[in-house]
Scaffold this motif. Sequence first.
Motif, PDB file in Angstrom:
ATOM      1  N   ASN A  60       0.847  -1.190   0.000  1.00  0.00           N
ATOM      2  CA  ASN A  60       0.000   0.000   0.000  1.00  0.00           C
ATOM      3  C   ASN A  60       0.881   1.237   0.000  1.00  0.00           C
ATOM      4  O   ASN A  60       2.084   1.168   0.221  1.00  0.00           O
ATOM      5  CB  ASN A  60      -0.902   0.006   1.241  1.00  0.00           C
ATOM      6  N   ARG A  79      -3.836   6.243   3.936  1.00  0.00           N
ATOM      7  CA  ARG A  79      -3.376   5.000   3.314  1.00  0.00           C
ATOM      8  C   ARG A  79      -4.193   4.734   2.056  1.00  0.00           C
ATOM      9  O   ARG A  79      -5.428   4.673   2.101  1.00  0.00           O
ATOM     10  CB  ARG A  79      -3.493   3.813   4.255  1.00  0.00           C
ATOM     11  N   TYR A 111      -4.849   1.890  -0.502  1.00  0.00           N
ATOM     12  CA  TYR A 111      -4.676   0.452  -0.681  1.00  0.00           C
ATOM     13  C   TYR A 111      -4.397   0.140  -2.150  1.00  0.00           C
ATOM     14  O   TYR A 111      -4.951   0.771  -3.045  1.00  0.00           O
ATOM     15  CB  TYR A 111      -5.938  -0.291  -0.237  1.00  0.00           C
ATOM     16  N   TRP A 143      -6.081  -5.430  -3.651  1.00  0.00           N
ATOM     17  CA  TRP A 143      -5.387  -6.034  -2.507  1.00  0.00           C
ATOM     18  C   TRP A 143      -6.363  -6.364  -1.399  1.00  0.00           C
ATOM     19  O   TRP A 143      -6.347  -7.464  -0.857  1.00  0.00           O
ATOM     20  CB  TRP A 143      -4.292  -5.089  -2.018  1.00  0.00           C
ATOM     21  N   ARG A 144      -7.213  -5.407  -1.037  1.00  0.00           N
ATOM     22  CA  ARG A 144      -8.248  -5.642  -0.032  1.00  0.00           C
ATOM     23  C   ARG A 144      -9.610  -5.274  -0.618  1.00  0.00           C
ATOM     24  O   ARG A 144      -9.731  -4.260  -1.334  1.00  0.00           O
ATOM     25  CB  ARG A 144      -8.011  -4.798   1.221  1.00  0.00           C
ATOM     26  N   ILE A 151     -11.805  -3.805   4.282  1.00  0.00           N
ATOM     27  CA  ILE A 151     -11.386  -2.504   4.820  1.00  0.00           C
ATOM     28  C   ILE A 151     -12.413  -2.003   5.828  1.00  0.00           C
ATOM     29  O   ILE A 151     -12.049  -1.454   6.886  1.00  0.00           O
ATOM     30  CB  ILE A 151     -11.188  -1.488   3.678  1.00  0.00           C
ATOM     31  N   ARG A 186      -9.226   2.170  -6.487  1.00  0.00           N
ATOM     32  CA  ARG A 186      -8.465   1.950  -5.254  1.00  0.00           C
ATOM     33  C   ARG A 186      -9.203   2.619  -4.102  1.00  0.00           C
ATOM     34  O   ARG A 186      -9.912   3.612  -4.283  1.00  0.00           O
ATOM     35  CB  ARG A 186      -7.045   2.516  -5.381  1.00  0.00           C
ATOM     36  N   ASP A 239      -3.279  -3.689   8.429  1.00  0.00           N
ATOM     37  CA  ASP A 239      -3.619  -4.211   7.103  1.00  0.00           C
ATOM     38  C   ASP A 239      -3.726  -5.735   7.080  1.00  0.00           C
ATOM     39  O   ASP A 239      -4.458  -6.302   6.275  1.00  0.00           O
ATOM     40  CB  ASP A 239      -2.579  -3.737   6.082  1.00  0.00           C
TER      41      ASP A 239
END
Length: 328
Positions: free
Chosen positions: A40, A55, A57, A61-62, A67, A106, A225
């Motif tokens: 991230n 942040r 991400y 990724w997530r 989240i 994102r 994370d």
Amino acid sequence: MNSLPVYDSRLSASHLGVFLQTRYLFNDAVQCRILKTGINHSYLLKDGSNKQIFRLYSYNWRTKTEIEEEIRLLKLLNENGVPVSYPISDATGSFIQEIMAPEGLRFGVLFSFAEGEKIRNFTADMSYNIGVAMARFHQVTQNLALERVTYNVETLLVAPLQHAQTFFGAGSETMFFLEKSTHELVEKLKEINLKEVREGAVHLDIWFDNMHVTPNGEVTFFDFDFCGNGWQVLDLAYFNVQLFNTEFDADEYQRKLQRFLEGYETIVKISDEEKRLIPYLAVSLWFFYLGVQCQRFDDWGNLFISEDYFKRFIGLIQKWCTKHELFA
């Protein structure tokens, strides 16, 4: 002219600052700069004398749900006085920003700034305070279920081995070591007495790089994370092995570890079964993060996945196993 897909982009800090200025109730004009890249991207925001961390991400990724669950956990911890960097909502009350980057959608979250600084070599008293803070986190989240990954034999050992197999030949010395050790760990973890092991939310990445310590020793955790569900002793094992990696004096390592455990047990007692598991779970976590490094190879290039790295990696594990008489 040919257009190719983008794997990962780094957004302009100045333009991101302007965007965030429209979303949050800042007192002054925001200064924004990139702080850290990796899986991230973290940006440092300065609003007059105030600081926050945004942040961003990585793409895919997530999930948004993952989240949201991280945010739910951090709000719970903050409400219960556990020292963490907590999420901050925007002017509409939303915690998650959606940003269309070249590679795709994102997600981003604004977090409070953790006062203090990163300290690689803790004093014994700092280790005690870290133990207290970790125990308070576990006390609040014991038996809490998150809609996120559950850390178990499959996610800690089996899946990481599959990621590693994409990088190393079946007959290589590295692969032989990983396969043999993974098999032995899987068998050991089948012996866990679950009645004596606490379950709940875990951070899974508590080490010096994910906490700040103030001059008077107050500790604040951040970067959740990798938070998820699992045996809470996993966090003790990870801190233990990271202390082992950074404190080269054997007597000092033992003294700081003892103070950490003393601090922890002022809040929550550690069962004998949990203490027995720590050495095995520490190696399991080494393998888990090796899997992450293989999985996210393009974030780091060959910084981690190199012959020299693996010689050091295997050497550390063997040193740890010798110390704790594992697999003897």
